[in-house]
Design a protein around this motif. Structure first.
Motif, PDB file in Angstrom:
ATOM      1  N   ARG A 108       7.146  10.009  -3.421  1.00  0.00           N
ATOM      2  CA  ARG A 108       7.016   9.781  -2.251  1.00  0.00           C
ATOM      3  C   ARG A 108       7.955   7.546  -2.719  1.00  0.00           C
ATOM      4  O   ARG A 108       7.477   6.943  -2.867  1.00  0.00           O
ATOM      5  CB  ARG A 108       5.879   9.454  -1.680  1.00  0.00           C
ATOM      6  CG  ARG A 108       6.331   8.872   0.096  1.00  0.00           C
ATOM      7  CD  ARG A 108       4.833   8.901   0.313  1.00  0.00           C
ATOM      8  NE  ARG A 108       4.562   8.521   2.108  1.00  0.00           N
ATOM      9  CZ  ARG A 108       4.986   9.003   2.856  1.00  0.00           C
ATOM     10  NH1 ARG A 108       5.017  10.363   2.998  1.00  0.00           N
ATOM     11  NH2 ARG A 108       4.916   8.384   4.324  1.00  0.00           N
TER      12      ARG A 108
ATOM     13  N   ASN B  51       8.788   4.451  -0.119  1.00  0.00           N
ATOM     14  CA  ASN B  51       8.220   3.885   0.924  1.00  0.00           C
ATOM     15  C   ASN B  51       9.452   3.301   1.288  1.00  0.00           C
ATOM     16  O   ASN B  51       9.161   1.922   0.418  1.00  0.00           O
ATOM     17  CB  ASN B  51       7.023   3.554   0.875  1.00  0.00           C
ATOM     18  CG  ASN B  51       6.647   5.626   0.695  1.00  0.00           C
ATOM     19  OD1 ASN B  51       5.919   5.657   1.585  1.00  0.00           O
ATOM     20  ND2 ASN B  51       5.055   4.483   0.147  1.00  0.00           N
TER      21      ASN B  51
ATOM     22  N   TYR C  47       8.999   0.191   4.282  1.00  0.00           N
ATOM     23  CA  TYR C  47       8.459  -0.749   5.536  1.00  0.00           C
ATOM     24  C   TYR C  47       9.439  -1.811   6.132  1.00  0.00           C
ATOM     25  O   TYR C  47       9.727  -3.091   5.705  1.00  0.00           O
ATOM     26  CB  TYR C  47       6.975  -1.384   5.303  1.00  0.00           C
ATOM     27  CG  TYR C  47       5.731  -0.020   4.345  1.00  0.00           C
ATOM     28  CD1 TYR C  47       5.255   0.433   5.234  1.00  0.00           C
ATOM     29  CD2 TYR C  47       6.091  -0.241   2.686  1.00  0.00           C
ATOM     30  CE1 TYR C  47       4.355   1.491   4.549  1.00  0.00           C
ATOM     31  CE2 TYR C  47       5.015   0.736   2.391  1.00  0.00           C
ATOM     32  CZ  TYR C  47       4.981   1.461   3.017  1.00  0.00           C
ATOM     33  OH  TYR C  47       3.580   1.970   2.363  1.00  0.00           O
TER      34      TYR C  47
ATOM     35  N   HIS D 229      -4.958   6.588   5.527  1.00  0.00           N
ATOM     36  CA  HIS D 229      -5.534   8.225   4.916  1.00  0.00           C
ATOM     37  C   HIS D 229      -5.508   7.714   3.461  1.00  0.00           C
ATOM     38  O   HIS D 229      -6.041   6.337   2.964  1.00  0.00           O
ATOM     39  CB  HIS D 229      -3.826   8.816   5.071  1.00  0.00           C
ATOM     40  CG  HIS D 229      -2.990   7.269   4.286  1.00  0.00           C
ATOM     41  ND1 HIS D 229      -2.607   6.615   3.869  1.00  0.00           N
ATOM     42  CD2 HIS D 229      -3.049   7.648   2.751  1.00  0.00           C
ATOM     43  CE1 HIS D 229      -1.830   5.664   3.419  1.00  0.00           C
ATOM     44  NE2 HIS D 229      -1.972   7.043   2.330  1.00  0.00           N
TER      45      HIS D 229
ATOM     46  N   ASP E 185      -5.245   9.954  -0.643  1.00  0.00           N
ATOM     47  CA  ASP E 185      -3.602  11.349  -0.678  1.00  0.00           C
ATOM     48  C   ASP E 185      -4.203  11.938  -1.715  1.00  0.00           C
ATOM     49  O   ASP E 185      -5.672  11.963  -1.267  1.00  0.00           O
ATOM     50  CB  ASP E 185      -3.684  10.033  -2.339  1.00  0.00           C
ATOM     51  CG  ASP E 185      -2.742   8.991  -1.481  1.00  0.00           C
ATOM     52  OD1 ASP E 185      -2.587   8.120  -0.350  1.00  0.00           O
ATOM     53  OD2 ASP E 185      -2.503   7.407  -2.361  1.00  0.00           O
TER      54      ASP E 185
ATOM     55  N   LEU F  17      -0.630  -3.613   1.687  1.00  0.00           N
ATOM     56  CA  LEU F  17      -2.012  -2.050   0.751  1.00  0.00           C
ATOM     57  C   LEU F  17      -2.921  -3.442   1.321  1.00  0.00           C
ATOM     58  O   LEU F  17      -3.617  -4.102   0.386  1.00  0.00           O
ATOM     59  CB  LEU F  17      -1.422  -1.836  -0.123  1.00  0.00           C
ATOM     60  CG  LEU F  17      -2.881  -0.879  -0.599  1.00  0.00           C
ATOM     61  CD1 LEU F  17      -2.340   0.528  -0.088  1.00  0.00           C
ATOM     62  CD2 LEU F  17      -1.973  -0.826  -2.289  1.00  0.00           C
TER      63      LEU F  17
ATOM     64  N   HIS G 194      -7.377   4.110   2.493  1.00  0.00           N
ATOM     65  CA  HIS G 194      -6.204   2.492   2.537  1.00  0.00           C
ATOM     66  C   HIS G 194      -4.853   2.891   3.660  1.00  0.00           C
ATOM     67  O   HIS G 194      -4.611   4.208   3.748  1.00  0.00           O
ATOM     68  CB  HIS G 194      -5.952   2.770   0.887  1.00  0.00           C
ATOM     69  CG  HIS G 194      -5.147   4.051   0.809  1.00  0.00           C
ATOM     70  ND1 HIS G 194      -5.507   5.233   0.622  1.00  0.00           N
ATOM     71  CD2 HIS G 194      -3.571   3.982   0.154  1.00  0.00           C
ATOM     72  CE1 HIS G 194      -4.730   6.428  -0.224  1.00  0.00           C
ATOM     73  NE2 HIS G 194      -3.141   5.483  -0.078  1.00  0.00           N
TER      74      HIS G 194
ATOM     75  N   VAL H  80      -0.893   0.571   5.132  1.00  0.00           N
ATOM     76  CA  VAL H  80      -0.966  -0.809   4.821  1.00  0.00           C
ATOM     77  C   VAL H  80       0.077  -1.472   6.101  1.00  0.00           C
ATOM     78  O   VAL H  80       0.119  -0.588   6.940  1.00  0.00           O
ATOM     79  CB  VAL H  80       1.078  -0.146   4.109  1.00  0.00           C
ATOM     80  CG1 VAL H  80       2.055  -1.489   4.171  1.00  0.00           C
ATOM     81  CG2 VAL H  80       0.775   0.419   2.587  1.00  0.00           C
TER      82      VAL H  80
ATOM     83  N   ARG I 133       9.673  -4.294   2.872  1.00  0.00           N
ATOM     84  CA  ARG I 133       8.771  -3.791   2.062  1.00  0.00           C
ATOM     85  C   ARG I 133       8.631  -2.629   1.168  1.00  0.00           C
ATOM     86  O   ARG I 133       9.368  -1.900   1.723  1.00  0.00           O
ATOM     87  CB  ARG I 133       7.416  -3.690   2.342  1.00  0.00           C
ATOM     88  CG  ARG I 133       6.350  -3.465   1.415  1.00  0.00           C
ATOM     89  CD  ARG I 133       4.679  -3.936   1.878  1.00  0.00           C
ATOM     90  NE  ARG I 133       3.336  -3.839  -0.246  1.00  0.00           N
ATOM     91  CZ  ARG I 133       3.648  -2.349   0.061  1.00  0.00           C
ATOM     92  NH1 ARG I 133       3.751  -1.530   0.990  1.00  0.00           N
ATOM     93  NH2 ARG I 133       2.316  -1.949  -0.759  1.00  0.00           N
TER      94      ARG I 133
ATOM     95  N   SER J 191       7.761   0.639  -2.132  1.00  0.00           N
ATOM     96  CA  SER J 191       6.623   0.650  -2.939  1.00  0.00           C
ATOM     97  C   SER J 191       6.944   1.972  -3.079  1.00  0.00           C
ATOM     98  O   SER J 191       7.642   2.926  -2.978  1.00  0.00           O
ATOM     99  CB  SER J 191       5.553   0.644  -2.113  1.00  0.00           C
ATOM    100  OG  SER J 191       4.899   2.382  -1.279  1.00  0.00           O
TER     101      SER J 191
ATOM    102  N   PHE K 131       2.092  10.877  -6.672  1.00  0.00           N
ATOM    103  CA  PHE K 131       0.975  11.701  -6.697  1.00  0.00           C
ATOM    104  C   PHE K 131       0.817  12.589  -7.786  1.00  0.00           C
ATOM    105  O   PHE K 131       1.681  13.819  -7.599  1.00  0.00           O
ATOM    106  CB  PHE K 131       1.725  12.907  -4.742  1.00  0.00           C
ATOM    107  CG  PHE K 131       1.539  11.060  -4.174  1.00  0.00           C
ATOM    108  CD1 PHE K 131       0.343  10.765  -3.229  1.00  0.00           C
ATOM    109  CD2 PHE K 131       2.677  11.261  -2.972  1.00  0.00           C
ATOM    110  CE1 PHE K 131       0.389   9.395  -2.974  1.00  0.00           C
ATOM    111  CE2 PHE K 131       3.248  10.435  -1.876  1.00  0.00           C
ATOM    112  CZ  PHE K 131       1.542   9.871  -2.010  1.00  0.00           C
TER     113      PHE K 131
HETATM  114  O1  LIG Z   1       3.079   1.523   0.120  1.00  0.00           O
HETATM  115  C1  LIG Z   1       1.681   1.035  -0.602  1.00  0.00           C
HETATM  116  O2  LIG Z   1       1.490   0.152  -1.351  1.00  0.00           O
HETATM  117  C2  LIG Z   1       1.517   2.649  -0.228  1.00  0.00           C
HETATM  118  C3  LIG Z   1       1.603   3.439  -0.080  1.00  0.00           C
HETATM  119  C4  LIG Z   1       0.673   5.020   0.285  1.00  0.00           C
HETATM  120  O3  LIG Z   1      -0.247   4.418   0.162  1.00  0.00           O
HETATM  121  C5  LIG Z   1       1.359   6.636  -0.404  1.00  0.00           C
HETATM  122  O4  LIG Z   1       2.386   6.867   0.346  1.00  0.00           O
HETATM  123  O5  LIG Z   1       0.362   7.073   0.572  1.00  0.00           O
END
Ligand SMILES: O=C(O)CCC(=O)C(=O)O
Ligand SMILES: [Fe+2]
Length: 330
Positions: free
Chosen positions: A191, A193, A195, A210, A212, A227, A266, A268, A276, A278, A282
């Protein structure tokens, strides 16, 4: 052409109705910033004592934190940088293109943004993501540099995730080939991401709280930070470490370990100024895999990945949120 998803148009009603609320999710100020337990994977090759110590430290972090960071993980910096550059390129495309039903030849739900079922700011994520099930990667154009970079990264991440899962299993007496039997490079997903800067960082999250849905997650993040994880009832910020990858335990490892390893909530936080990026890998089993606690009495009913996913989809539809493992408590 605009690259940003139309957050304002789509969520206008929620934003307006929340503007006067007293109870806003407070997301910006006053969080303690902590260094996660740092595991140096080069110690696994030093000698039997150092190796054992390293494995125990990892297990302890999975028990006490559900999170740790790893250095000397053998994923080259050059590859991580390349993945980030490809990620930037893909997200900088116009929104109209990203939201086309066959964007990159991937399935419809691969490109996501916000939360189509959001009912309040509490469950609206101010972010966009490309969620790629690795079994679909062969559908992407093979000359696409994004595809080849993801393939290269996924191979390394899969190897690393399997090793980490196996080391963690040693502390619990789970059989050595458990993960090899139940997970494959194509059962996992990546995934990516993004932001975007958020105009209301005190009112909403980059990603809502959430856990994972996997055995474990390997996160590569940039230096912006944001995070946070829930520790002893309080939100704490993870201090970015440019040399480290972040690892967190997912729901399936919590179930498999009978609650010994913790799948920690956790989120963000949103950032007003800086975007940002990331990437979360998974580590998942095949859909048919049945996950059962490794010790008795079991805290959880056994369930297949397929059943777990279907339950999440039902819960999200009904409540806007994933309920998660508590659904399977005995
Ligand atoms: O962006 C992050 O540091 C965490 C992302 C996250 O928790 C996720 O994609 O499940
Ligand atoms: Fe996550």
């Amino acid at each position: 052409m605009a690259i940003e998803p139309p957050f304002f148009e789509k969520y206008k009603a929620i934003l307006q109705s929340s503007a006067n609320e007293k109870e806003k999710p407070s997301t910006v100020e006053g969080f303690e910033e902590l260094e996660l337990p740092l595991i140096d994977l080069s110690h696994l090759n030093l000698g039997p004592l150092e190796r054992q110590e390293c494995i125990e430290k990892m297990g302890q972090a999975a028990i006490e934190w559900g999170f740790f960071q790893i250095v000397n993980h053998a994923v080259p910096d050059e590859l991580l940088n390349r993945l980030k550059q490809e990620q930037i390129k893909v997200f900088q495309q116009p929104f109209d293109k990203k939201s086309e039903y066959n964007f990159l030849n991937l399935s419809v739900q691969s490109y996501r943004w916000g939360n189509p079922l959001a009912t309040s700011l509490r469950n609206l994520s101010w972010s966009e993501a490309l969620h790629i099930s690795l079994k679909d990667i062969s559908k992407m154009d093979e000359y696409n540099k994004l595809r080849s970079t993801i393939e290269e990264y996924a191979e390394k991440a899969n190897f690393l995730a399997q090793r980490l899962a196996e080391y963690l299993a040693q502390n619990l007496g789970i059989k050595a080939n458990y993960f090899q039997e139940n997970c494959s490079p194509s059962s996992s997903s990546l995934r990516m991401n993004r932001y975007p800067p958020c105009p209301y960082p005190s009112m909403m999250f980059g990603i809502i709280p959430h856990t994972d849905t996997d055995f474990l997650t390997i996160v590569s993040q940039d230096q912006v930070g944001g995070l946070q994880l829930k520790r002893n009832g309080r939100w704490v910020s993870v201090k970015p470490n440019p040399k480290a990858l972040v690892v967190n335990i997912g729901d399936f490892y919590q179930a498999l370990s009978n609650g010994v390893y913790k799948s920690i909530t956790h989120r963000v936080i949103a950032n007003q100024e800086t975007e940002r990026y990331s990437a979360a890998y998974f580590y998942c089993p095949t859909y048919e895999t049945v996950i059962e606690s490794c010790s008795k009495p079991s805290l959880y009913k056994k369930f297949s990945f397929k059943e777990y996913r279907e339950q999440i989809q039902k819960d999200v539809k009904a409540t806007g949120d994933k309920v998660g493992l508590s659904r399977f408590l005995l």
